[in-house]
Write an enzyme that holds these catalytic residues in place. Structure first.
Site, PDB file in Angstrom:
ATOM      1  N   GLU A   1     -13.330  -0.887  -9.310  1.00 43.87           N
ATOM      2  CA  GLU A   1     -14.714  -0.814  -8.833  1.00 43.87           C
ATOM      3  C   GLU A   1     -14.744  -0.531  -7.332  1.00 43.87           C
ATOM      4  O   GLU A   1     -13.805  -0.842  -6.611  1.00 43.87           O
ATOM      5  CB  GLU A   1     -15.422  -2.158  -9.101  1.00 43.87           C
ATOM      6  CG  GLU A   1     -16.467  -2.106 -10.196  1.00 43.87           C
ATOM      7  CD  GLU A   1     -17.708  -1.294  -9.863  1.00 43.87           C
ATOM      8  OE1 GLU A   1     -17.640  -0.297  -9.130  1.00 43.87           O
ATOM      9  OE2 GLU A   1     -18.771  -1.662 -10.376  1.00 43.87           O
ATOM     10  N   ASP A   2     -15.864   0.045  -6.915  1.00 49.79           N
ATOM     11  CA  ASP A   2     -16.034   0.287  -5.486  1.00 49.79           C
ATOM     12  C   ASP A   2     -16.435  -0.982  -4.749  1.00 49.79           C
ATOM     13  O   ASP A   2     -15.838  -1.351  -3.749  1.00 49.79           O
ATOM     14  CB  ASP A   2     -17.063   1.405  -5.250  1.00 49.79           C
ATOM     15  CG  ASP A   2     -18.368   1.190  -6.017  1.00 49.79           C
ATOM     16  OD1 ASP A   2     -18.495   0.201  -6.780  1.00 49.79           O
ATOM     17  OD2 ASP A   2     -19.291   2.025  -5.871  1.00 49.79           O
TER      18      ASP A   2
ATOM     19  N   ASP B   1     -21.352  -6.710  -5.371  1.00 46.94           N
ATOM     20  CA  ASP B   1     -22.494  -7.169  -4.585  1.00 46.94           C
ATOM     21  C   ASP B   1     -22.917  -8.513  -5.169  1.00 46.94           C
ATOM     22  O   ASP B   1     -22.316  -9.545  -4.892  1.00 46.94           O
ATOM     23  CB  ASP B   1     -23.569  -6.079  -4.686  1.00 46.94           C
ATOM     24  CG  ASP B   1     -24.676  -6.238  -3.671  1.00 46.94           C
ATOM     25  OD1 ASP B   1     -25.672  -6.913  -3.999  1.00 46.94           O
ATOM     26  OD2 ASP B   1     -24.555  -5.701  -2.559  1.00 46.94           O
TER      27      ASP B   1
ATOM     28  N   PHE C   1     -25.875  -2.813   3.614  1.00 46.55           N
ATOM     29  CA  PHE C   1     -25.725  -1.657   2.723  1.00 46.55           C
ATOM     30  C   PHE C   1     -24.740  -0.680   3.336  1.00 46.55           C
ATOM     31  O   PHE C   1     -24.916  -0.224   4.461  1.00 46.55           O
ATOM     32  CB  PHE C   1     -27.072  -0.985   2.471  1.00 46.55           C
ATOM     33  CG  PHE C   1     -27.000  -0.002   1.344  1.00 46.55           C
ATOM     34  CD1 PHE C   1     -27.066  -0.428   0.028  1.00 46.55           C
ATOM     35  CD2 PHE C   1     -26.821   1.353   1.591  1.00 46.55           C
ATOM     36  CE1 PHE C   1     -26.962   0.474  -1.028  1.00 46.55           C
ATOM     37  CE2 PHE C   1     -26.717   2.266   0.547  1.00 46.55           C
ATOM     38  CZ  PHE C   1     -26.791   1.815  -0.761  1.00 46.55           C
ATOM     39  N   VAL C   2     -23.694  -0.382   2.602  1.00 46.98           N
ATOM     40  CA  VAL C   2     -22.660   0.503   3.141  1.00 46.98           C
ATOM     41  C   VAL C   2     -22.544   1.781   2.310  1.00 46.98           C
ATOM     42  O   VAL C   2     -22.910   1.810   1.133  1.00 46.98           O
ATOM     43  CB  VAL C   2     -21.288  -0.210   3.182  1.00 46.98           C
ATOM     44  CG1 VAL C   2     -21.306  -1.348   4.174  1.00 46.98           C
ATOM     45  CG2 VAL C   2     -20.865  -0.707   1.798  1.00 46.98           C
TER      46      VAL C   2
ATOM     47  N   ARG D   1     -20.937  10.003  -0.298  1.00 45.14           N
ATOM     48  CA  ARG D   1     -19.735   9.597  -1.035  1.00 45.14           C
ATOM     49  C   ARG D   1     -18.485  10.228  -0.434  1.00 45.14           C
ATOM     50  O   ARG D   1     -17.395   9.705  -0.563  1.00 45.14           O
ATOM     51  CB  ARG D   1     -19.836  10.024  -2.509  1.00 45.14           C
ATOM     52  CG  ARG D   1     -20.943   9.344  -3.303  1.00 45.14           C
ATOM     53  CD  ARG D   1     -20.767   9.671  -4.785  1.00 45.14           C
ATOM     54  NE  ARG D   1     -21.964   9.424  -5.581  1.00 45.14           N
ATOM     55  CZ  ARG D   1     -22.276   8.242  -6.105  1.00 45.14           C
ATOM     56  NH1 ARG D   1     -21.508   7.206  -5.912  1.00 45.14           N
ATOM     57  NH2 ARG D   1     -23.373   8.103  -6.831  1.00 45.14           N
TER      58      ARG D   1
HETATM   59  P1  XMP Z   1     -23.916  -5.863  -8.480  1.00 47.77           P
HETATM   60  O1  XMP Z   1     -25.034  -6.422  -7.627  1.00 47.77           O
HETATM   61  O2  XMP Z   1     -24.241  -5.935  -9.920  1.00 47.77           O
HETATM   62  O3  XMP Z   1     -23.941  -4.331  -8.112  1.00 47.77           O
HETATM   63  O4  XMP Z   1     -22.592  -6.476  -8.096  1.00 47.77           O
HETATM   64  C1  XMP Z   1     -22.846  -3.579  -7.907  1.00 47.77           C
HETATM   65  C2  XMP Z   1     -23.240  -2.125  -7.798  1.00 47.77           C
HETATM   66  O5  XMP Z   1     -24.340  -1.955  -6.870  1.00 47.77           O
HETATM   67  C3  XMP Z   1     -24.095  -0.852  -6.018  1.00 47.77           C
HETATM   68  N1  XMP Z   1     -24.035  -1.345  -4.627  1.00 47.77           N
HETATM   69  C4  XMP Z   1     -23.930  -0.582  -3.532  1.00 47.77           C
HETATM   70  N2  XMP Z   1     -23.854   0.749  -3.392  1.00 47.77           N
HETATM   71  N3  XMP Z   1     -23.711   0.485  -1.045  1.00 47.77           N
HETATM   72  C5  XMP Z   1     -23.741   1.274  -2.130  1.00 47.77           C
HETATM   73  O6  XMP Z   1     -23.664   2.486  -1.976  1.00 47.77           O
HETATM   74  C6  XMP Z   1     -23.774  -0.861  -1.097  1.00 47.77           C
HETATM   75  O7  XMP Z   1     -23.732  -1.533  -0.066  1.00 47.77           O
HETATM   76  C7  XMP Z   1     -23.891  -1.418  -2.417  1.00 47.77           C
HETATM   77  N4  XMP Z   1     -23.975  -2.695  -2.873  1.00 47.77           N
HETATM   78  C8  XMP Z   1     -24.072  -2.610  -4.227  1.00 47.77           C
HETATM   79  C9  XMP Z   1     -22.793  -0.254  -6.483  1.00 47.77           C
HETATM   80  O8  XMP Z   1     -23.058   0.792  -7.381  1.00 47.77           O
HETATM   81  C10 XMP Z   1     -22.090  -1.343  -7.217  1.00 47.77           C
HETATM   82  O9  XMP Z   1     -21.232  -0.899  -8.262  1.00 47.77           O
HETATM   83 MG    MG Z   2     -20.498   1.027  -8.722  1.00 47.25          MG
END
Ligand code: XMP
Ligand code: MG
Length: 190
Positions: free
Chosen positions: A103-104, A107, A156-157, A169
């Site tokens: 995963e990237d 959050d 937010f990154v 991206r």
């Molecule tokens: P949750 O809240 O379910 O969400 O852990 C995870 C997904 O939310 C997106 N996400 C972000 N995308 N910058 C982004 O570009 C951020 O700071 C960010 N925070 C959450 C992301 O798709 C992740 O998989």
């Molecule tokens: Mg994601």
């Protein structure tokens, strides 16, 4: 419109390209040790994990398999609801497989906690998580993440796979987006 330099849209670079490369190299050494003698399947979560998956996978010295899932979180705006819909499922049968979700970012953790339960219900030998970034202050559920690249503040990154409105991206580092990008300054009216 003048083409803009991507760095001009950031207030700050949080993690440089070299730091990401070094950290992924460290994590991949641990992964190789932990999965020695086992057949590993990396499951990347589209689209944000594309860069991490590509770089992490190429650090691994053994032949591994890769598959992809796309999920979308129901909910309003940017807040994750924890209710997830599968947009693209795996092509791979997980029965008896050692699965590492790539995963990237984590959050709230709601998306991953759903994904973990979903993949665990398919009869795998094991399921673990590798995430490049985690925002500890944003956590709403506890999930056990075996491999984390960097813990970052609750901002937010973008970059290295992470987008704002599908852009950024391709940035090689991870940075904080400047507010003028998502809240353009209104010209003053007399
Ligand atoms: P949750 O809240 O379910 O969400 O852990 C995870 C997904 O939310 C997106 N996400 C972000 N995308 N910058 C982004 O570009 C951020 O700071 C960010 N925070 C959450 C992301 O798709 C992740 O998989
Ligand atoms: Mg994601």
């Amino acid at each position: 419109m003048e083409p803009r330099d991507i760095d001009g849209d950031l207030t700050e670079i949080l993690i440089e390209e070299e730091q990401i490369r070094d950290r992924l190299a460290e994590l991949s050494r641990r992964i190789e040790d932990d999965y020695a003698g086992k057949d590993l399947l990396l499951v990347g979560v589209l689209k944000g994990a594309v860069m991490v998956m590509a770089d992490l996978a190429r650090e691994l010295k053994h032949p591994i398999a890769m598959d992809w899932m796309a999920v979308s979180s129901y909910g309003s705006g940017t807040a994750s609801s924890g209710v997830v819909r599968i947009l693209k499922d795996l092509d791979t049968d997980l029965t008896g497989r050692h699965v590492l979700i790539v995963e990237d970012i984590i959050d709230s953790g709601l998306t991953l906690s759903w994904l973990l339960a979903n993949l665990n219900s398919r009869g795998p030998a094991s399921v673990e998580i590798c995430a490049l970034l985690r925002k500890p202050e944003a956590a709403r559920v506890e999930i056990d993440v075996k491999y984390v690249g960097f813990e970052i503040p609750n901002q937010f990154v973008v970059g290295y796979g992470l987008d704002y409105a599908e852009k950024y991206r391709n940035l090689r580092s991870v940075g904080v987006l400047a507010s003028h990008v998502y809240a353009p300054v209104e010209p003053a009216t007399a």
